[in-house]
Every structure is written in structure tokens, then in C-alpha cells.
Motif scaffolding. Structure first.
Motif, PDB file in Angstrom:
ATOM      1  N   ALA A 144       0.835  -1.209   0.000  1.00  0.00           N
ATOM      2  CA  ALA A 144       0.000   0.000   0.000  1.00  0.00           C
ATOM      3  C   ALA A 144       0.864   1.252   0.000  1.00  0.00           C
ATOM      4  O   ALA A 144       0.574   2.230  -0.700  1.00  0.00           O
ATOM      5  CB  ALA A 144      -0.933  -0.007   1.206  1.00  0.00           C
ATOM      6  N   GLY A 145       1.948   1.235   0.771  1.00  0.00           N
ATOM      7  CA  GLY A 145       2.850   2.375   0.809  1.00  0.00           C
ATOM      8  C   GLY A 145       3.533   2.616  -0.522  1.00  0.00           C
ATOM      9  O   GLY A 145       3.696   3.771  -0.958  1.00  0.00           O
ATOM     10  N   LEU A 146       3.940   1.544  -1.202  1.00  0.00           N
ATOM     11  CA  LEU A 146       4.559   1.682  -2.523  1.00  0.00           C
ATOM     12  C   LEU A 146       3.577   2.295  -3.518  1.00  0.00           C
ATOM     13  O   LEU A 146       3.958   3.157  -4.327  1.00  0.00           O
ATOM     14  CB  LEU A 146       5.032   0.321  -3.042  1.00  0.00           C
ATOM     15  CG  LEU A 146       6.278  -0.300  -2.416  1.00  0.00           C
ATOM     16  CD1 LEU A 146       6.595  -1.628  -3.106  1.00  0.00           C
ATOM     17  CD2 LEU A 146       7.470   0.632  -2.499  1.00  0.00           C
ATOM     18  N   ALA A 147       2.329   1.833  -3.485  1.00  0.00           N
ATOM     19  CA  ALA A 147       1.324   2.356  -4.419  1.00  0.00           C
ATOM     20  C   ALA A 147       1.135   3.861  -4.230  1.00  0.00           C
ATOM     21  O   ALA A 147       1.062   4.613  -5.210  1.00  0.00           O
ATOM     22  CB  ALA A 147      -0.007   1.621  -4.214  1.00  0.00           C
ATOM     23  N   VAL A 148       1.072   4.306  -2.987  1.00  0.00           N
ATOM     24  CA  VAL A 148       0.916   5.738  -2.715  1.00  0.00           C
ATOM     25  C   VAL A 148       2.169   6.500  -3.121  1.00  0.00           C
ATOM     26  O   VAL A 148       2.096   7.597  -3.691  1.00  0.00           O
ATOM     27  CB  VAL A 148       0.609   5.961  -1.224  1.00  0.00           C
ATOM     28  CG1 VAL A 148       0.578   7.452  -0.903  1.00  0.00           C
ATOM     29  CG2 VAL A 148      -0.728   5.326  -0.855  1.00  0.00           C
ATOM     30  N   ALA A 149       3.346   5.925  -2.856  1.00  0.00           N
ATOM     31  CA  ALA A 149       4.608   6.611  -3.134  1.00  0.00           C
ATOM     32  C   ALA A 149       4.816   6.865  -4.623  1.00  0.00           C
ATOM     33  O   ALA A 149       5.432   7.866  -5.003  1.00  0.00           O
ATOM     34  CB  ALA A 149       5.778   5.797  -2.577  1.00  0.00           C
ATOM     35  N   ILE A 150       4.323   5.983  -5.479  1.00  0.00           N
ATOM     36  CA  ILE A 150       4.449   6.205  -6.922  1.00  0.00           C
ATOM     37  C   ILE A 150       3.744   7.496  -7.316  1.00  0.00           C
ATOM     38  O   ILE A 150       4.265   8.301  -8.085  1.00  0.00           O
ATOM     39  CB  ILE A 150       3.867   5.006  -7.695  1.00  0.00           C
ATOM     40  CG1 ILE A 150       4.733   3.764  -7.471  1.00  0.00           C
ATOM     41  CG2 ILE A 150       3.788   5.317  -9.196  1.00  0.00           C
ATOM     42  CD1 ILE A 150       4.149   2.491  -8.070  1.00  0.00           C
ATOM     43  N   GLY A 151       2.557   7.699  -6.783  1.00  0.00           N
ATOM     44  CA  GLY A 151       1.849   8.942  -7.061  1.00  0.00           C
ATOM     45  C   GLY A 151       2.552  10.148  -6.471  1.00  0.00           C
ATOM     46  O   GLY A 151       2.642  11.202  -7.107  1.00  0.00           O
ATOM     47  N   PHE A 152       3.070  10.005  -5.260  1.00  0.00           N
ATOM     48  CA  PHE A 152       3.780  11.109  -4.614  1.00  0.00           C
ATOM     49  C   PHE A 152       4.985  11.556  -5.437  1.00  0.00           C
ATOM     50  O   PHE A 152       5.270  12.746  -5.526  1.00  0.00           O
ATOM     51  CB  PHE A 152       4.237  10.688  -3.217  1.00  0.00           C
ATOM     52  CG  PHE A 152       3.147  10.721  -2.184  1.00  0.00           C
ATOM     53  CD1 PHE A 152       1.876  11.176  -2.490  1.00  0.00           C
ATOM     54  CD2 PHE A 152       3.389  10.304  -0.886  1.00  0.00           C
ATOM     55  CE1 PHE A 152       0.868  11.207  -1.541  1.00  0.00           C
ATOM     56  CE2 PHE A 152       2.402  10.334   0.083  1.00  0.00           C
ATOM     57  CZ  PHE A 152       1.135  10.783  -0.243  1.00  0.00           C
ATOM     58  N   ARG A 153       5.710  10.615  -6.008  1.00  0.00           N
ATOM     59  CA  ARG A 153       6.878  10.959  -6.809  1.00  0.00           C
ATOM     60  C   ARG A 153       6.480  11.786  -8.033  1.00  0.00           C
ATOM     61  O   ARG A 153       7.267  12.555  -8.558  1.00  0.00           O
ATOM     62  CB  ARG A 153       7.604   9.686  -7.257  1.00  0.00           C
ATOM     63  CG  ARG A 153       8.437   9.026  -6.174  1.00  0.00           C
ATOM     64  CD  ARG A 153       9.578   9.932  -5.758  1.00  0.00           C
ATOM     65  NE  ARG A 153      10.483   9.289  -4.830  1.00  0.00           N
ATOM     66  CZ  ARG A 153      11.589   8.655  -5.183  1.00  0.00           C
ATOM     67  NH1 ARG A 153      11.914   8.565  -6.466  1.00  0.00           N
ATOM     68  NH2 ARG A 153      12.363   8.110  -4.278  1.00  0.00           N
ATOM     69  N   MET A 154       5.249  11.615  -8.475  1.00  0.00           N
ATOM     70  CA  MET A 154       4.735  12.354  -9.621  1.00  0.00           C
ATOM     71  C   MET A 154       4.016  13.620  -9.162  1.00  0.00           C
ATOM     72  O   MET A 154       3.463  14.353  -9.966  1.00  0.00           O
ATOM     73  CB  MET A 154       3.765  11.441 -10.397  1.00  0.00           C
ATOM     74  CG  MET A 154       3.150  12.030 -11.622  1.00  0.00           C
ATOM     75  SD  MET A 154       4.310  12.153 -12.976  1.00  0.00           S
ATOM     76  CE  MET A 154       3.207  12.812 -14.225  1.00  0.00           C
ATOM     77  N   ASN A 155       4.016  13.848  -7.845  1.00  0.00           N
ATOM     78  CA  ASN A 155       3.267  14.957  -7.256  1.00  0.00           C
ATOM     79  C   ASN A 155       1.762  14.757  -7.420  1.00  0.00           C
ATOM     80  O   ASN A 155       1.005  15.720  -7.545  1.00  0.00           O
ATOM     81  CB  ASN A 155       3.683  16.305  -7.841  1.00  0.00           C
ATOM     82  CG  ASN A 155       3.506  17.446  -6.856  1.00  0.00           C
ATOM     83  OD1 ASN A 155       3.327  17.213  -5.664  1.00  0.00           O
ATOM     84  ND2 ASN A 155       3.537  18.668  -7.345  1.00  0.00           N
ATOM     85  N   LEU A 156       1.335  13.500  -7.413  1.00  0.00           N
ATOM     86  CA  LEU A 156      -0.076  13.135  -7.466  1.00  0.00           C
ATOM     87  C   LEU A 156      -0.468  12.510  -6.129  1.00  0.00           C
ATOM     88  O   LEU A 156       0.293  11.728  -5.553  1.00  0.00           O
ATOM     89  CB  LEU A 156      -0.346  12.134  -8.596  1.00  0.00           C
ATOM     90  CG  LEU A 156      -0.118  12.618 -10.026  1.00  0.00           C
ATOM     91  CD1 LEU A 156      -0.261  11.456 -10.992  1.00  0.00           C
ATOM     92  CD2 LEU A 156      -1.097  13.725 -10.386  1.00  0.00           C
ATOM     93  N   PHE A 157      -1.651  12.831  -5.658  1.00  0.00           N
ATOM     94  CA  PHE A 157      -2.134  12.340  -4.372  1.00  0.00           C
ATOM     95  C   PHE A 157      -3.189  11.265  -4.618  1.00  0.00           C
ATOM     96  O   PHE A 157      -4.377  11.567  -4.740  1.00  0.00           O
ATOM     97  CB  PHE A 157      -2.722  13.495  -3.562  1.00  0.00           C
ATOM     98  CG  PHE A 157      -2.510  13.359  -2.079  1.00  0.00           C
ATOM     99  CD1 PHE A 157      -2.290  12.124  -1.507  1.00  0.00           C
ATOM    100  CD2 PHE A 157      -2.535  14.471  -1.254  1.00  0.00           C
ATOM    101  CE1 PHE A 157      -2.109  11.990  -0.147  1.00  0.00           C
ATOM    102  CE2 PHE A 157      -2.351  14.363   0.119  1.00  0.00           C
ATOM    103  CZ  PHE A 157      -2.135  13.117   0.666  1.00  0.00           C
TER     104      PHE A 157
END
Length: 402
Positions: free
Chosen positions: A68-81
């Protein structure tokens, strides 16, 4: 350069350490205010959480939280929430369970098929938010929250008898068809301590893939570039719309894996009480782990430890909810600590630049080679530590509607 590298590592570790220390202090104050001894509570949690059977429980919990953390982090790296991980993983687990329970296939075909279905469903559900953002300007925060609710309603509609579920008359409950033995993942038998879910190996591979794809490929470079500045990325030839859709789909695909440890290693069927809220836990874990696969792993283990230790507090006349208070305080302290460290690192970098300019003498001007030419500061977000708050790769710069 060596001094700079050591300082960068220390600053990377300082924020989470400060956050955890502040969380324990605040939690201690809360316990004292309610007439409880904080040291006894922490000792009970530590003593119970370090037992061998608790370690098995923590590893199994951390497997799910890590994905779950990896899935969220991918968006964060793109500046997507990506707030929609919760709906994405539940919908993916439901369809994976429905397809897996309806087929009889060899093991080498059955399990990969279940995993593929889960990833495809998660990617497709996340892509809806990406398409709305790219072509209609809808904030992914709003759309993913709404998609979470829609996913819950969709599952409720399909999880009835005569559709994609069966009724168990002995318990009066409904679920998908149980997975046959060929659709069940292996586990590591730890004797009386239980079993460690074999899906932990898949989560490790997902972490390695995250590190390689985002840190060692052109795609990862383009993804971070768009997260930093869409206009600059466009000028360099990066397709911003394509990157938004691709990154959200990739985030959804990893979110689709989140429910599989429980499905393939434990329940072997999807029921109406399939756990919820894991996607929101992934947001906290990604923040604490600074969007770095190693940091996320430690954060997932910490979350599993807190939950396991909290189960024992009730037997010592403590409220179990104190663990929820501690987790919430950790998330709040993480944001504050990262901001303090960011400001300190900027001031430190400015002092270092000023000192080197002063040492260079009056001849060092704008035309000369200043110390900041081409250098990367400790808060650039591209290093092995991942992105911290208020850097372009992290979500704190996004204005989330109340």
C-alpha cells in the motif's frame, strides 16, 4: 564532498527520528493526563511485540502495508495524491477472487493469472481518475475519494448470491467461491508461531522494481521531472498527459497487489468483511518512509509492531485506542519534522555557499565557477532517500480541499 554526504545522510535520518521521538513524548503526556503510566504501556508493547509469534504477525501485516505504501509513493513521486488505493485494492481483490475461484488451472498458471487480474483491475480503476484529471482538469484527490465510495457500492452490488458470490448457509454469510488449492500461495511454516505469508517475496520484488524503475530508468526520470515542473518537462519533450495516466495506472496496479497477501495466503476468498482502510494507512507509511522503498519497509514494520503491541494493552487496563493516537501523532509529527529539517538544510546550504564565496575572494563573481554550479542540495528529492515534504516529489505542496 565527504562532509556533504555525511550531512545529507544525517539530515535524511533526522526527520523520522524527530517525528518518532515527538510522538512518544506526546503520547506519554496523553497517558499521564488520563492517569496511566506511559513507561509500563511502552514496555508491554515492546515485550509483546518482540515475541516470536508476534514477529510473524508483524511481518504478515507489514507485507500488506508495504505494498500500500509503494502504491501511494508512486503517485507522490509524480506529485499526485492517490487517495484511491483503498478502493483500488478492494475492487482488485474482489475480481481476482471471483476469477480465481471460478477456474481450475495448474498452479504455475492459476496464481499468475490471479495476480494479473488484480493488477489490471487496480490499474484500470486508477486510470479513471487520471483521465478525468488530464482531459477535464478534475483533481485526483476529489475523484479518487469518490471512486473509493463507488468501489464499495460496486462490490456490494456484485457480492450477492446468484451474481458473483455464494451463500454459506451455516454462517449466513456471502463470499466469492473459495480459491482451489492451485490458487493458494505458499507459506513458510514457523511451527507454533504460525506461518509467514509467502507473498512477502512478491512485496520484496515490488520494492526492487520500484527502486529500479523510478531511480534507474528514463521513465523514472521523466516521472520526477513532470512532478517538479510540468512546463519544464514539456519543454524537454516529455508527454505530460501520458506520464500522468501511466503513473496513476502504475500506482493502481501496485495497489491491486495490496489485498493479495490476505486473499492468497489467509482467507482464500473475498467476503463482506474484507479489511478496509489499508489504503489510508499506506499514505502514512509512504510519508514516514519518505517515498523510499527501504524507508517504507521500516515504516510498515513499525505500523505492524504498534498494532501488535496495542492488542496487549487491553489486558493491562490500557485503552487500545492509544495506538491510534500514537499513529496519528506520528503522521502529524512527520510533516512538522520534515519541514523543520528542510528549513535547516536550506540554511546550512546557504551558509556553506557563503563561506566558499568568501574564501574565493572578491574575484569570484557571477561569471566564475561558484560552489552551487550544477550541485545538488540535500533536499533535492532525487537521492536514495526519496522525496520529503515540501520538495517537488512530495504531496505537501499540493493544496488538498478540506
Amino acid at each position: 564532498m565527504k562532509r556533504f554526504s555525511v550531512e545529507r545522510v544525517l539530515l535524511t535520518l533526522l526527520a523520522p527520528v524527530l517525528a518518532l521521538a515527538a510522538a512518544f513524548v506526546i503520547t506519554s503526556v496523553v497517558l499521564i493526563a488520563t492517569g496511566k503510566d506511559p513507561f509500563t504501556a511502552f514496555w508491554v508493547m515492546f515485550d509483546y511485540g518482540t515475541k516470536s509469534d508476534s514477529q510473524v504477525f508483524i511481518l504478515n501485516k507489514a507485507t500488506t502495508y508495504y505494498l500500500a505504501g509503494l502504491a501511494v509513493a508512486i503517485g507522490f513521486r509524480m506529485n499526485l495524491f492517490n487517495i484511491g488505493v483503498d478502493g483500488q485494492y478492494r475492487l482488485a481483490a474482489f475480481f481476482a477472487a471471483a476469477v480465481g475461484g471460478a477456474l481450475e488451472l495448474p498452479v504455475l498458471v492459476h496464481i499468475p493469472l490471479i495476480i494479473l487480474v488484480a493488477m489490471l483491475v487496480g490499474a484500470m480503476w486508477a486510470s479513471i481518475a487520471a483521465l478525468l484529471k488530464v482531459y477535464r482538469g478534475v483533481s485526483e484527490v476529489i475523484s479518487t475519494i469518490m471512486l473509493n465510495s463507488l468501489a464499495t457500492s460496486f462490490i456490494g452490488y456484485l457480492l450477492v448470491e446468484d451474481r458473483l458470490a455464494v451463500l454459506h448457509k451455516d454462517t449466513n454469510s456471502v463470499s466469492t467461491q473459495p480459491l482451489p488449492e492451485s490458487g493458494q500461495f505458499f507459506s513458510f511454516d514457523m511451527g507454533a508461531d504460525g506461518e509467514i505469508w509467502g507473498f512477502i517475496l512478491v512485496s520484496v520484488l515490488a520494492g526492487i522494481g520500484f527502486w529500479f524503475l523510478l531511480g534507474r530508468t528514463r521513465f523514472g526520470f521523466d516521472l520526477r521531472a513532470v512532478g517538479r515542473s510540468e512546463e519544464a518537462a514539456k519543454a524537454s519533450g516529455v508527454g505530460v498527459k501520458r506520464m500522468v495516466i501511466t503513473s496513476m495506472a502504475l500506482s493502481g496496479a501496485v495497489a491491486g497487489l495490496t489485498g493479495l497477501p490476505l486473499l492468497l495466503n489467509d482467507s482464500h476468498q473475498f467476503t463482506s468483511n474484507f479489511p478496509t482502510g489499508i489504503g489510508f494507512t499506506g499514505i502514512a507509511i509512504a510519508l514516514l518512509g519518505r517515498n523510499n522503498p527501504v524507508g517504507i519497509a521500516f515504516a510498515a514494520l513499525l505500523w505492524g509492531f504498534l498494532e501488535r503491541g496495542g492488542n496487549r494493552l487491553e489486558f493491562h487496563d490500557y485503552d487500545k485506542e492509544i495506538v491510534g493516537v500514537m499513529q496519528g501523532v506520528i503522521v502529524l509529527c512527520v510533516v512538522i519534522a520534515y519541514e523543520l529539517v528542510r528549513r535547516y538544510s536550506l540554511k546550512s546550504q546557504q551558509r556553506m555557499v557563503g563561506a566558499e564565496l568568501a574564501a574565493a575572494g572578491p574575484d569570484a563573481g557571477p561569471g566564475g565557477e561558484g560552489p552551487g554550479d550544477g550541485g545538488e542540495g540535500p533536499d533535492d528529492g532525487d537521492g536514495p532517500t526519496g522525496a520529503g515534504p515540501n520538495t517537488p516529489d512530495s504531496p505537501e505542496k499540493k493544496e488538498v480541499p478540506a
